[in-house]
Design a protein around this motif. Structure first.
Motif, PDB file in Angstrom:
ATOM      1  N   ARG A 233       0.830  -1.209   0.000  1.00 45.67           N
ATOM      2  CA  ARG A 233       0.000   0.000   0.000  1.00 45.67           C
ATOM      3  C   ARG A 233       0.867   1.262   0.000  1.00 45.67           C
ATOM      4  O   ARG A 233       0.496   2.275  -0.598  1.00 45.67           O
ATOM      5  N   THR A 234       2.008   1.199   0.675  1.00 42.02           N
ATOM      6  CA  THR A 234       2.909   2.353   0.691  1.00 42.02           C
ATOM      7  C   THR A 234       3.447   2.632  -0.708  1.00 42.02           C
ATOM      8  O   THR A 234       3.484   3.789  -1.159  1.00 42.02           O
ATOM      9  N   MET A 235       3.881   1.585  -1.412  1.00 44.17           N
ATOM     10  CA  MET A 235       4.392   1.783  -2.764  1.00 44.17           C
ATOM     11  C   MET A 235       3.289   2.284  -3.702  1.00 44.17           C
ATOM     12  O   MET A 235       3.544   3.146  -4.569  1.00 44.17           O
ATOM     13  N   ARG A 236       2.072   1.781  -3.522  1.00 46.11           N
ATOM     14  CA  ARG A 236       0.966   2.260  -4.339  1.00 46.11           C
ATOM     15  C   ARG A 236       0.686   3.735  -4.054  1.00 46.11           C
ATOM     16  O   ARG A 236       0.424   4.525  -4.976  1.00 46.11           O
ATOM     17  N   ASN A 237       0.777   4.123  -2.784  1.00 48.58           N
ATOM     18  CA  ASN A 237       0.568   5.519  -2.405  1.00 48.58           C
ATOM     19  C   ASN A 237       1.642   6.422  -3.008  1.00 48.58           C
ATOM     20  O   ASN A 237       1.353   7.528  -3.481  1.00 48.58           O
ATOM     21  N   ILE A 238       2.879   5.943  -3.002  1.00 47.31           N
ATOM     22  CA  ILE A 238       3.976   6.732  -3.579  1.00 47.31           C
ATOM     23  C   ILE A 238       3.741   6.941  -5.074  1.00 47.31           C
ATOM     24  O   ILE A 238       3.923   8.060  -5.604  1.00 47.31           O
ATOM     25  N   ARG A 239       3.329   5.882  -5.771  1.00 47.10           N
ATOM     26  CA  ARG A 239       3.065   6.019  -7.207  1.00 47.10           C
ATOM     27  C   ARG A 239       1.915   6.982  -7.474  1.00 47.10           C
ATOM     28  O   ARG A 239       1.961   7.783  -8.436  1.00 47.10           O
TER      29      ARG A 239
END
Length: 316
Positions: A233-239
């Protein structure tokens, strides 16, 4: 189970004196058994931890060895009739250790490490994420396979030393997969450092924690599933933030530079530009703060379930 000519209380007292110097979870189980039986307390001298094999010390004038069968073999001692008992214990999923006193094998010790109900649930959740689970352990293959059958582990690599765990990771990585390794002991430290992602159990040894990239605050393996969920979820948020920030700047920088002025006479006021830039930052920050609402991937009620600690089996 004792070899002929040895007294249970005396052997347990000598073993407990050696294990009192160790940080291994098995040592804790042996010490609890000695305390429960009220055996005599001795002090150990010249304690040595033999990585991947066991421990050695001098207790009340006796040379005491405690460790896996490979330690006894390495020392050239005869296991004798205890070998059959060790094999039976391993097939039941028990961790079997030998104790040798003054060059003679004195006993085989069985330690039960009951599989936590949460561990099987964690493995099922990892399978649901499309991941494969392997167990790399220094225990005998019979013990490891019994646990694998109970929990649904896909692949077993057993009877390896710390360097062997690193080699096993390289073999698994050779298939083109990224490897996350979960461990808690001194013997796991090299593999934790070598894996693509090392995940240490917070209740484990300090050296394991220092070697890991991620530390779980509890001893619950479901924390691995939760860590993966938070990471994704963190990587998705960053993208998402990169997309909106990039799109925002692509749209407004030309306007601020006056690209539309010759055609429409439109200019962006510095005051409005500053406000729009602040709004962009607030949007990105607000989107990132949504991560605070991430709930554990595993059910909270199930996570509350606990399991018995490692405990010694009564000797025969």
């Amino acid at each position: 189970m004792l070899a002929d000519g040895f007294d249970r209380a005396e052997v347990l007292a000598l073993i407990a004196a050696v294990e009192a110097q160790s940080e291994h979870p098995i040592a804790e189980a042996i010490l609890r058994a000695a305390e429960a039986e009220g055996v005599a307390r001795h002090d150990a001298q010249k304690f040595t931890s033999i990585t991947g094999y066991g421990v050695r010390a001098e207790v009340s004038g006796h040379d005491v060895l405690v460790g896996a069968d490979r330690l006894i073999t390495h020392e050239g001692l005869d296991i004798g009739a205890l070998a059959d008992e060790e094999r039976r214990l391993a097939e039941r999923g028990r961790t079997a250790l030998y104790a040798a006193i003054d060059g003679r094998v004195a006993a085989v010790i069985a330690v039960a490490d009951p599989v936590k109900r949460s561990s099987a649930a964690a493995i099922r959740a990892l399978h649901d994420l499309g991941l494969k689970v392997a167990m790399i352990t220094g225990d005998k293959r019979e013990t490891a396979e019994a646990i694998a059958r109970e929990t649904g582990i896909d692949h077993v690599i057993a009877g390896v030393l710390p360097d062997g765990k690193v080699a096993a990771l390289d073999d698994l990585r050779g298939t083109g997969q990224h490897i996350a390794f979960v461990g808690d002991g001194i013997n796991d430290a090299p593999a934790l450092a070598h894996a693509d992602v090392g995940i240490a159990i917070g209740t484990g040894t300090d050296v394991a924690i220092e070697s890991a990239d991620v530390v779980l605050m509890s001893g619950d393996l479901r924390g691995v599933v939760n860590a993966l969920e938070v990471s994704r979820r963190t990587m998705r948020n960053i993208r998402q933030n990169l997309f909106w920030a990039f799109g925002y700047n692509v749209a407004l920088i030309p306007v601020a530079a006056g690209l539309l002025y010759p055609v429409t006479g439109l200019l962006l006021s510095p005051v409005l530009a500053a406000g729009a830039m602040a709004l962009s930052s607030v949007f990105v920050l607000t989107n990132a703060l949504r991560l605070r609402r991430v709930r554990p991937a595993m059910d909270d009620a199930a996570k509350a379930a606990t399991a018995p600690r490692m405990s010694p089996l009564p000797a025969e």
